[in-house]
Design an enzyme around this catalytic site. Sequence first.
Site, PDB file in Angstrom:
ATOM      1  N   ARG A  30      73.197  25.554 110.850  1.00 30.56           N
ATOM      2  CA  ARG A  30      73.692  26.241 112.042  1.00 30.56           C
ATOM      3  C   ARG A  30      75.193  26.031 112.240  1.00 30.56           C
ATOM      4  O   ARG A  30      75.890  26.937 112.702  1.00 30.56           O
ATOM      5  CB  ARG A  30      72.931  25.762 113.274  1.00 30.56           C
ATOM      6  CG  ARG A  30      71.455  26.171 113.266  1.00 30.56           C
ATOM      7  CD  ARG A  30      70.759  25.675 114.505  1.00 30.56           C
ATOM      8  NE  ARG A  30      69.339  25.967 114.520  1.00 30.56           N
ATOM      9  CZ  ARG A  30      68.409  25.197 113.939  1.00 30.56           C
ATOM     10  NH1 ARG A  30      68.760  24.102 113.277  1.00 30.56           N
ATOM     11  NH2 ARG A  30      67.130  25.538 114.006  1.00 30.56           N
TER      12      ARG A  30
ATOM     13  N   HIS B 111      63.715  21.898 107.805  1.00 26.63           N
ATOM     14  CA  HIS B 111      64.055  23.306 108.002  1.00 26.63           C
ATOM     15  C   HIS B 111      64.760  23.505 109.349  1.00 26.63           C
ATOM     16  O   HIS B 111      64.600  24.524 110.016  1.00 26.63           O
ATOM     17  CB  HIS B 111      62.786  24.171 107.945  1.00 26.63           C
ATOM     18  CG  HIS B 111      62.985  25.479 107.237  1.00 26.63           C
ATOM     19  ND1 HIS B 111      62.519  25.736 105.972  1.00 26.63           N
ATOM     20  CD2 HIS B 111      63.619  26.616 107.627  1.00 26.63           C
ATOM     21  CE1 HIS B 111      62.841  26.975 105.618  1.00 26.63           C
ATOM     22  NE2 HIS B 111      63.517  27.531 106.599  1.00 26.63           N
TER      23      HIS B 111
ATOM     24  N   GLY C 140      70.687  18.975 112.153  1.00 26.77           N
ATOM     25  CA  GLY C 140      71.367  18.387 113.306  1.00 26.77           C
ATOM     26  C   GLY C 140      72.747  17.838 113.025  1.00 26.77           C
ATOM     27  O   GLY C 140      73.327  17.194 113.900  1.00 26.77           O
ATOM     28  N   ILE C 141      73.285  18.075 111.856  1.00 22.71           N
ATOM     29  CA  ILE C 141      74.594  17.498 111.511  1.00 22.71           C
ATOM     30  C   ILE C 141      75.700  18.380 112.091  1.00 22.71           C
ATOM     31  O   ILE C 141      75.850  19.546 111.720  1.00 22.71           O
ATOM     32  CB  ILE C 141      74.715  17.343 109.980  1.00 22.71           C
ATOM     33  CG1 ILE C 141      73.643  16.349 109.506  1.00 22.71           C
ATOM     34  CG2 ILE C 141      76.116  16.890 109.579  1.00 22.71           C
ATOM     35  CD1 ILE C 141      73.419  16.323 108.024  1.00 22.71           C
TER      36      ILE C 141
HETATM   37  C1  LIG Z   1      68.841  31.069 111.039  1.00 24.11           C
HETATM   38  C2  LIG Z   1      68.364  30.164 109.952  1.00 24.11           C
HETATM   39  C3  LIG Z   1      67.861  30.706 108.781  1.00 24.11           C
HETATM   40  C4  LIG Z   1      67.432  29.873 107.749  1.00 24.11           C
HETATM   41  N1  LIG Z   1      67.004  30.428 106.582  1.00 24.11           N
HETATM   42  C5  LIG Z   1      66.626  29.630 105.558  1.00 24.11           C
HETATM   43  C6  LIG Z   1      66.266  30.181 104.301  1.00 24.11           C
HETATM   44  O1  LIG Z   1      66.318  31.373 104.094  1.00 24.11           O
HETATM   45  N2  LIG Z   1      65.858  29.323 103.337  1.00 24.11           N
HETATM   46  C7  LIG Z   1      65.792  27.960 103.522  1.00 24.11           C
HETATM   47  O2  LIG Z   1      65.410  27.226 102.612  1.00 24.11           O
HETATM   48  N3  LIG Z   1      66.186  27.415 104.697  1.00 24.11           N
HETATM   49  C8  LIG Z   1      66.604  28.212 105.709  1.00 24.11           C
HETATM   50  N4  LIG Z   1      67.020  27.646 106.882  1.00 24.11           N
HETATM   51  C9  LIG Z   1      67.068  26.177 107.016  1.00 24.11           C
HETATM   52  C10 LIG Z   1      68.431  25.637 106.539  1.00 24.11           C
HETATM   53  O3  LIG Z   1      68.586  25.786 105.165  1.00 24.11           O
HETATM   54  C11 LIG Z   1      68.603  24.152 106.883  1.00 24.11           C
HETATM   55  O4  LIG Z   1      67.506  23.430 106.370  1.00 24.11           O
HETATM   56  C12 LIG Z   1      68.741  23.888 108.384  1.00 24.11           C
HETATM   57  O5  LIG Z   1      69.462  24.931 108.999  1.00 24.11           O
HETATM   58  C13 LIG Z   1      69.457  22.558 108.639  1.00 24.11           C
HETATM   59  O6  LIG Z   1      69.540  22.269 110.003  1.00 24.11           O
HETATM   60  P1  LIG Z   1      70.838  22.569 110.911  1.00 24.11           P
HETATM   61  O7  LIG Z   1      70.830  24.041 111.146  1.00 24.11           O
HETATM   62  O8  LIG Z   1      70.581  21.794 112.142  1.00 24.11           O
HETATM   63  O9  LIG Z   1      72.049  22.129 110.145  1.00 24.11           O
HETATM   64  C14 LIG Z   1      67.476  28.463 107.911  1.00 24.11           C
HETATM   65  C15 LIG Z   1      68.004  27.926 109.093  1.00 24.11           C
HETATM   66  C16 LIG Z   1      68.456  28.753 110.098  1.00 24.11           C
HETATM   67  C17 LIG Z   1      69.055  28.140 111.334  1.00 24.11           C
END
Ligand SMILES: Cc1cc2nc3c(=O)[nH]c(=O)nc-3n(C[C@H](O)[C@H](O)[C@H](O)COP(=O)(O)O)c2cc1C
Length: 410
Positions: free
Chosen positions: A352, A297, A330-331
């Site tokens: 992100r 997450h 982290g990608i």
């Molecule tokens: C602001 C934010 C909101 C997110 N909301 C959700 C969501 O609603 N449902 C979900 O499954 N993951 C959610 N995620 C996790 C992303 O789907 C994902 O797993 C994660 O952002 C990957 O890492 P990265 O941001 O470093 O690429 C959220 C992440 C962020 C940063």
Amino acid sequence: MKRSAARNAAKILTLEDARKRAERILPRVLFDFVDGGAGDEITLRENRRVYDDVSFRNRVAAVPLEVDLSAKVLGAELSLPVILAPVGPIRLVYPDGDRATMRAAGAAGTAAILSTAAGTPLDDVIAATTGPAWFQLYFRGGRAGAEEMVESAQRAGYGALFVTLDVVGGTMQTERIRHQVDKLARLRGETGLDSAIPLGLNVRNAVVFAPELVRHLRWTMGYVGDGVPTKFASADPKYLEEPAKGSKPAYNSVTWADMDWIREVWKGPLVAKGVLTGEDARRAVDHGVDGILVSNHGGRYLDGVTSTLKALPEVRSAVGDSIQVLVDGGIRRGSDVVKAIALGADAAVIGRAYAYGLAAAGEAGVKRVIEIFRREMTWAMKSLGRVSLAEIDETAIDASKLFPARSHTD
Ligand SMILES: Cc1cc2nc3c(=O)[nH]c(=O)nc-3n(C[C@H](O)[C@H](O)[C@H](O)COP(=O)(O)O)c2cc1C
């Protein structure tokens, strides 16, 4: 707006550029919410850092003229193996952000995953693209809520369902914003440890955040112009809103029995999102999934869990080639995607990274981010002398620093 967005997009050359622009544009609490992670942010940092521990074994004098980045993922033909993650509050990041994101993904030839916590109805979002659109399910409102969402997603034409398994409660543990959230909570007379995230713009929030809203006028005007969206829109609000105090929590964490039930209800490809171990991966396969998204997450729930790149080979070897394995966390570079593929991923998912692009330049910013990934991947593949993704295997990298027990010569 469109022309200035295109101009802003042209200023983004790397993901770090996009992040810096996002930091300038978004109100502090929103930037920190997007950018931050749980606890001491150990997992958040590790997700990113571990990519530095993997180096390439390039080939010289073997540069292909063309490289083919196309990938078939969950039945969809993608022009590159970079998929946009579900990011709940994306409509707060930029006006009409849910549709802008879906449109950008489609135009770039890839897929985006719409979150349960999105601010735009499912039908409206999928209508924005001709490309593959997928849906992410939180178990809000128990099976009744889930059933309504799954059926709406199916009816609307979403091609795959990602069930998020790694959440244990409603409030994300992004500590960087605690000081602001706590201020609001105290105004509400709440002094406990469980204050909620202030998503909406109401009078109380506006007072607390007034200086930030003024300092970030461009964002504020955009938010107001977008109709001040504060509501989840993926299902009947009765399933989605935070319940009254003292009643049952809106988030139910999913059980394996629920997965069996979802498998019956959902007809298309089903993906378990949030798996980090070989045991859970095998279990997910036993419960009928077609794919696994190795994810923590984005380091937003349990700080201290493993980085995703480190978990990837364990998950891949647990499931073999029977299903597809995706990875997120982290990608930030095309070269990261190539490293992840070398360690067993079929595709990468970014969160992100595109949220920064969206904040900086709307739809054009998301497109720009995807094109940066495409360019950097192409560069890496050429240097590695690999023509297609199928040719990327562990011989393309040296991961002995990350996995001291194994190396490419094993
Ligand atoms: C602001 C934010 C909101 C997110 N909301 C959700 C969501 O609603 N449902 C979900 O499954 N993951 C959610 N995620 C996790 C992303 O789907 C994902 O797993 C994660 O952002 C990957 O890492 P990265 O941001 O470093 O690429 C959220 C992440 C962020 C940063």
